[in-house]
Motif scaffolding. Structure first.
Motif, short mmCIF file in Angstrom:
data_model
loop_
_atom_site.label_atom_id
_atom_site.label_comp_id
_atom_site.label_asym_id
_atom_site.label_seq_id
_atom_site.Cartn_x
_atom_site.Cartn_y
_atom_site.Cartn_z
N MET A 123 11.17 32.75 59.94
CA MET A 123 11.81 31.77 59.08
C MET A 123 11.63 30.36 59.63
O MET A 123 11.48 29.40 58.87
N TYR A 135 9.87 26.38 53.97
CA TYR A 135 11.12 26.31 53.22
C TYR A 135 12.08 27.40 53.72
O TYR A 135 11.70 28.51 53.99
N LYS A 136 13.33 27.00 53.86
CA LYS A 136 14.35 27.92 54.31
C LYS A 136 15.49 27.87 53.30
O LYS A 136 15.90 26.79 52.88
N THR A 137 16.04 29.01 52.96
CA THR A 137 17.15 29.05 52.02
C THR A 137 18.27 29.90 52.59
O THR A 137 18.05 30.79 53.42
N ILE A 138 19.46 29.62 52.13
CA ILE A 138 20.61 30.42 52.56
C ILE A 138 20.45 31.84 52.07
O ILE A 138 20.81 32.80 52.77
N THR A 139 19.86 32.00 50.88
CA THR A 139 19.65 33.34 50.33
C THR A 139 18.78 34.19 51.24
O THR A 139 19.08 35.36 51.50
N ALA A 140 17.71 33.59 51.74
CA ALA A 140 16.81 34.33 52.64
C ALA A 140 17.53 34.73 53.92
O ALA A 140 17.37 35.85 54.42
N LYS A 141 18.33 33.83 54.46
CA LYS A 141 19.06 34.14 55.69
C LYS A 141 20.07 35.26 55.45
O LYS A 141 20.30 36.11 56.33
N TYR A 145 9.39 37.57 49.30
CA TYR A 145 9.67 36.20 49.75
C TYR A 145 8.73 35.76 50.87
O TYR A 145 8.32 34.60 50.94
#
Length: 201
Positions: free
Chosen positions: A11, A16-22, A98
């Protein structure tokens, strides 16, 4: 911890990093821990009924009551294993899509997802056996160890599905090992050199 740190590194290298991915990464880590750990615990509980080194010969010094309690413990642990596997599968489907853009440089990640998805059909089938036992206990349909449901879905699980279940466990453990050791992991310098070579050609 190693699994989480491995995916965290991925990550950090993404644009790009998203809260959803985390969130899905966290679900994956906890799901794998519950799933694999639960399977190991359940195997230890179930095989305690059998004489070691035999073809699933029941220990004759265990009463039917003790055997039934053991199956009940197996059933309780199965509830958490089902949850753990569902967490793992759903989060893996999301992350597989993703993270599709980094498979070229993170070959181990693609291999880990493949192993999880290869184990999934077997796990879904084993889940069917678990649900049958869980519902039978919840509906008070089981009165003794010799009931047909126990013979079909507990004893039958270890007489007919031992090899597929073992292969599924090995696949899931191998996926974790890949996340720890990260083979086929190209460093940024190597990747940049390859890109420059491709442009030159």
């Amino acid at each position: 911890l190693f699994l989480y740190s491995s995916i965290k590194i991925i990550m950090e290298n993404m644009r790009y990093k998203t809260i959803t991915a985390k969130i899905f990464i966290s679900i994956l880590v906890f799901g794998v821990i519950i799933w694999i750990g639960g399977n190991i615990v359940r195997s230890a509980i179930a095989y305690d009924l059998f004489v070691p080194g035999t073809a699933l010969e029941l220990k004759n010094w265990y009463s039917d009551e003790v055997r039934l309690i053991t199956v009940s413990l197996f059933r309780i642990a199965g509830f958490y294993t089902i949850i753990g596997f569902c967490m793992t599968f759903v989060s893996s489907v999301f992350l597989c899509y993703y993270l599709r853009g980094i498979y070229k440089s993170k070959g181990w990640l693609f291999m880990a997802f493949v192993l999880i998805f290869l184990a999934s059909p077997i796990e879904f089938y084993l889940m069917y056996y678990d649900i049958k036992i869980i519902l039978a206990f919840n509906n008070e349909m089981i009165k003794s160890f010799n009931d047909q449901i126990i013979q079909d879905y507990f004893i039958g699980r270890y007489t007919k599905l031992t090899i597929p279940a073992t292969m599924s466990l090995l696949a899931s453990v191998s996926a974790v090992i890949l996340a720890i050791w990260r083979p086929l992991d190209k460093n940024p310098n190597t990747q940049n050199n390859e890109n420059k070579s491709e442009k030159f050609l």
